[in-house]
Design an enzyme around this catalytic site. Sequence first.
Site, PDB file in Angstrom:
ATOM      1  N   GLY A  25       5.757  10.242  -6.526  1.00  0.00           N
ATOM      2  CA  GLY A  25       7.058  10.563  -5.954  1.00  0.00           C
ATOM      3  C   GLY A  25       7.185  11.950  -5.374  1.00  0.00           C
ATOM      4  O   GLY A  25       8.267  12.532  -5.381  1.00  0.00           O
ATOM      5  N   THR A  27       7.180  12.738  -2.257  1.00  0.00           N
ATOM      6  CA  THR A  27       8.082  12.677  -1.108  1.00  0.00           C
ATOM      7  C   THR A  27       9.536  12.643  -1.556  1.00  0.00           C
ATOM      8  O   THR A  27      10.387  13.339  -0.992  1.00  0.00           O
ATOM      9  CB  THR A  27       7.763  11.452  -0.232  1.00  0.00           C
ATOM     10  OG1 THR A  27       6.401  11.511   0.182  1.00  0.00           O
ATOM     11  CG2 THR A  27       8.662  11.420   0.994  1.00  0.00           C
ATOM     12  N   LYS A  48       4.320  18.377   6.154  1.00  0.00           N
ATOM     13  CA  LYS A  48       3.282  17.523   5.581  1.00  0.00           C
ATOM     14  C   LYS A  48       2.018  17.809   6.381  1.00  0.00           C
ATOM     15  O   LYS A  48       1.720  17.123   7.370  1.00  0.00           O
ATOM     16  CB  LYS A  48       3.693  16.048   5.694  1.00  0.00           C
ATOM     17  CG  LYS A  48       2.702  15.044   5.126  1.00  0.00           C
ATOM     18  CD  LYS A  48       2.815  14.901   3.628  1.00  0.00           C
ATOM     19  CE  LYS A  48       1.931  13.755   3.131  1.00  0.00           C
ATOM     20  NZ  LYS A  48       1.961  13.633   1.662  1.00  0.00           N
ATOM     21  N   GLY A 127       2.161  18.085  -0.517  1.00  0.00           N
ATOM     22  CA  GLY A 127       0.723  17.897  -0.564  1.00  0.00           C
ATOM     23  C   GLY A 127       0.317  16.448  -0.358  1.00  0.00           C
ATOM     24  O   GLY A 127       1.118  15.592   0.014  1.00  0.00           O
ATOM     25  N   ASN A 186       9.961  12.777 -12.505  1.00  0.00           N
ATOM     26  CA  ASN A 186      10.337  11.686 -11.596  1.00  0.00           C
ATOM     27  C   ASN A 186      10.029  10.342 -12.238  1.00  0.00           C
ATOM     28  O   ASN A 186       8.880  10.043 -12.564  1.00  0.00           O
ATOM     29  CB  ASN A 186       9.595  11.810 -10.265  1.00  0.00           C
ATOM     30  CG  ASN A 186      10.058  10.766  -9.268  1.00  0.00           C
ATOM     31  OD1 ASN A 186      11.235  10.467  -9.176  1.00  0.00           O
ATOM     32  ND2 ASN A 186       9.132  10.206  -8.522  1.00  0.00           N
TER      33      ASN A 186
END
Length: 238
Positions: A25, A27, A48, A127, A186
Amino acid sequence: MNDTPANQPALAKVWFVTGTDTDVGKTVASCALLQAFSSASYRVAGYKPIASGSQITSSGLCNSDALALQRYSSVSLTYPEVNPLTLLEPTSPHIASRLEQRPIVVEQLSAGLTHLKQKADIVVVEGAGGWFTPLSDRQNLSDWVTQQQISVILVVGMKLGCINHALLTQQALLSAGVHFSGWIANNIQAPNKHYSAYLETLKQRLTAPMIGEIPYLTEPEEHSALQQYVDISTLSGF
């Protein structure tokens, strides 16, 4: 945020978002940070630098993670500004680049970051995979982050094994000498009966502050209000 004199350009603050693994997660967490900084009236840009696992569109090769970062950036950015290196195959970047015969040139990643630092107050860099994701046979993405002296935010995918993965990543961050600014829990799956114990152990064992706890989200529309799950004021070094 900056104490820079009025006659000098302010330097953008940069955070690199890494994960305890792939598919934890990053993003979602990066978008939560972009939304939170934007809500606090900062000019923010998502970056990105490398994306593997992309789709061929009418606009060219695009990655869904990079598109999300572009969507939640408060400054207007073209897709190449957000994601200068887009690879088709959904695998480790060093393998994807080899398959496409497109070597990853770290100077390109640095140039893209320098450009965004001139357009925004804050740049959130997402990353690829975990901390030691390879870019080539000899270089990892972590080497670039260390060279750039970027502060790091760790996303912990809350599942069985996350404690070990988080502690190993923390050890690697501290060994590299980068600033470990904070971490985000997350929920990549529905919490199990040991969730509270996992969370408490991570709070005790991780040296950086917990800056957010994102629940298990199943609907895409829930991603438009992610800022409620993070507290940027608790970031170390902010």
